[in-house]
Each structure stands twice: as structure tokens, then as C-alpha cells.
Enzyme design. Structure first.
Site, PDB file in Angstrom:
ATOM      1  N   ASP A  69      -7.140  -0.663   5.520  1.00 40.04           N
ATOM      2  CA  ASP A  69      -7.487  -2.001   4.652  1.00 40.04           C
ATOM      3  C   ASP A  69      -6.916  -3.390   5.191  1.00 40.04           C
ATOM      4  O   ASP A  69      -7.616  -4.447   5.439  1.00 40.04           O
ATOM      5  CB  ASP A  69      -7.246  -1.519   3.363  1.00 40.04           C
ATOM      6  CG  ASP A  69      -8.044  -0.291   3.073  1.00 40.04           C
ATOM      7  OD1 ASP A  69      -9.511  -0.254   3.527  1.00 40.04           O
ATOM      8  OD2 ASP A  69      -8.025   0.249   1.440  1.00 40.04           O
ATOM      9  N   GLU A  73       0.725  -1.068   0.146  1.00 41.69           N
ATOM     10  CA  GLU A  73       0.020   0.096   0.219  1.00 41.69           C
ATOM     11  C   GLU A  73       1.071   1.086  -0.241  1.00 41.69           C
ATOM     12  O   GLU A  73       0.320   2.080  -0.511  1.00 41.69           O
ATOM     13  CB  GLU A  73      -1.110  -0.170   1.429  1.00 41.69           C
ATOM     14  CG  GLU A  73      -2.012  -0.802   0.981  1.00 41.69           C
ATOM     15  CD  GLU A  73      -3.460  -0.165   2.287  1.00 41.69           C
ATOM     16  OE1 GLU A  73      -3.268  -0.167   3.630  1.00 41.69           O
ATOM     17  OE2 GLU A  73      -4.398   0.182   1.568  1.00 41.69           O
TER      18      GLU A  73
END
Length: 189
Positions: free
Chosen positions: A24, A13
């Protein structure tokens, strides 16, 4: 094992998004609901998992550019954007309260899910105000990505399966999930 997967996802990410919140990958790895407040991840204990359908809308996105756009918009319209951020925070707090509250029967389960649905719709409008949304976007990717659909508890599996089959026959990828479920699992056989 879940921590190792979370760390790997976090690294990915950071490469793709620049400075992700960590929500997330943490929620996915550990199967928990999280509220992000002032740089802090707060675990939300759910009274019951929420069923969701995640549909890949196959709309491209550039999260870094969208995040930069939010900063620019906030610089141009500081008071208006502050009000939008305050509204998002209010929705987050209310959603957290609803998710924690027990649903004792089918009527209260339905009422709970209707409130969640309405808050999701309101938040979608606020994401559009920020310039980070797409007409069908409700996930964290920004500007595209996946559509998040709340599946009412009392909706039959037959109906859900028909909708999924129709979406998949149109070229979309669908995943049925429970938010607040078990998180990372390794299955053999």
C-alpha cells in the site's frame, strides 16, 4: 521525497497492522502497481492507468486479529486454505497479465476492464473464504475500510460525479484515483 513519505507510512502500518506487506505505502508513494509474491514486491508496468473510486465505508476493522484468524483457519483446514491461496495467486498473475497488455481501441479497453472487474469479484469471494472480508470490502485493511470500485474508461464524468455526490450526501467519503498514476505529488497554490 516519495521515499521519505513511503518510509513514514511503512512505520505507521507496522504499528497498526503488525507485519504489513509494504504494497500500500509503496504503490501510493510511487504511483505504481505492485504484485506481492513470496515476500517480494514486483513492479507491474501498466499499459494504461485504471480509474477507481475509493469509498470509505466507515466500517471498523482490526487487521491484526483478522490476520491471526487466517492463520488459525489455515491450521484447521490446511488443504482448503491452500487451494484458496493458490486461487488468489492465479488471479494475481492473470490480473498482472491483463494490466500489462495494451488496449488498442474502445472495444479492447472495455473487454480489458470487464476482465479486471470479474477478477476483482472472484478475489472478493476468496477473501470472504479466508474470513478477512466484509460484504463491501475490497481494500487491504481487512474486515472493513474502503470499497474499491472500478470506473470504466468510457463511463462519463457526469455519471461518476452524480454517484459520488449521492454517496457523499449519505455520509461516505469518496476519492477518485488512477491506479498506475503518478504517485505522490506536492502541489502549491
Amino acid at each position: 521525497m516519495a521515499e521519505v513519505v513511503r518510509e513514514g507510512a511503512s512505520t505507521g502500518e507496522k504499528i497498526i497492522h503488525g507485519k504489513p506487506s509494504g504494497i500500500d505505502n509503496t504503490a501510493s508513494a510511487f504511483g505504481i502497481m505492485i504484485q506481492f509474491r513470496s515476500g517480494e514486491l514486483i513492479h507491474i508496468e501498466s499499459s494504461a492507468p485504471l480509474r477507481m473510486l475509493i469509498t470509505n465505508a466507515k466500517v471498523g476493522r482490526n487487521t491484526k486479529a483478522l490476520v491471526a484468524g487466517v492463520s488459525e483457519r489455515a491450521s484447521r483446514h490446511p488443504d482448503a486454505m491452500a487451494a484458496v491461496f493458490t486461487a488468489v495467486n492465479s488471479i494475481s498473475k492473470e490480473l498482472s497479465t491483463i494490466i500489462r497488455s495494451p488496449a488498442l481501441d474502445d472495444i479492447s479497453v472495455t473487454a480489458r476492464e470487464e476482465k479486471v472487474e470479474e477478477l476483482m469479484e472472484m478475489n472478493q469471494g476468496l477473501l470472504q473464504c479466508m474470513g478477512v472480508s466484509h460484504a463491501s470490502k475490497l481494500t487491504g485493511a481487512g474486515g472493513g475500510g474502503c470499497v474499491l470500485t472500478l470506473l470504466p474508461t468510457l463511463l462519463s464524468s457526469t455519471i461518476i460525479d452524480k454517484v459520488v455526490a449521492e454517496l457523499e450526501s449519505s455520509g461516505f467519503q469518496c476519492l477518485k484515483v488512477e491506479v498506475g498514476g503518478e504517485g505522490l505529488q506536492i502541489c502549491f497554490g
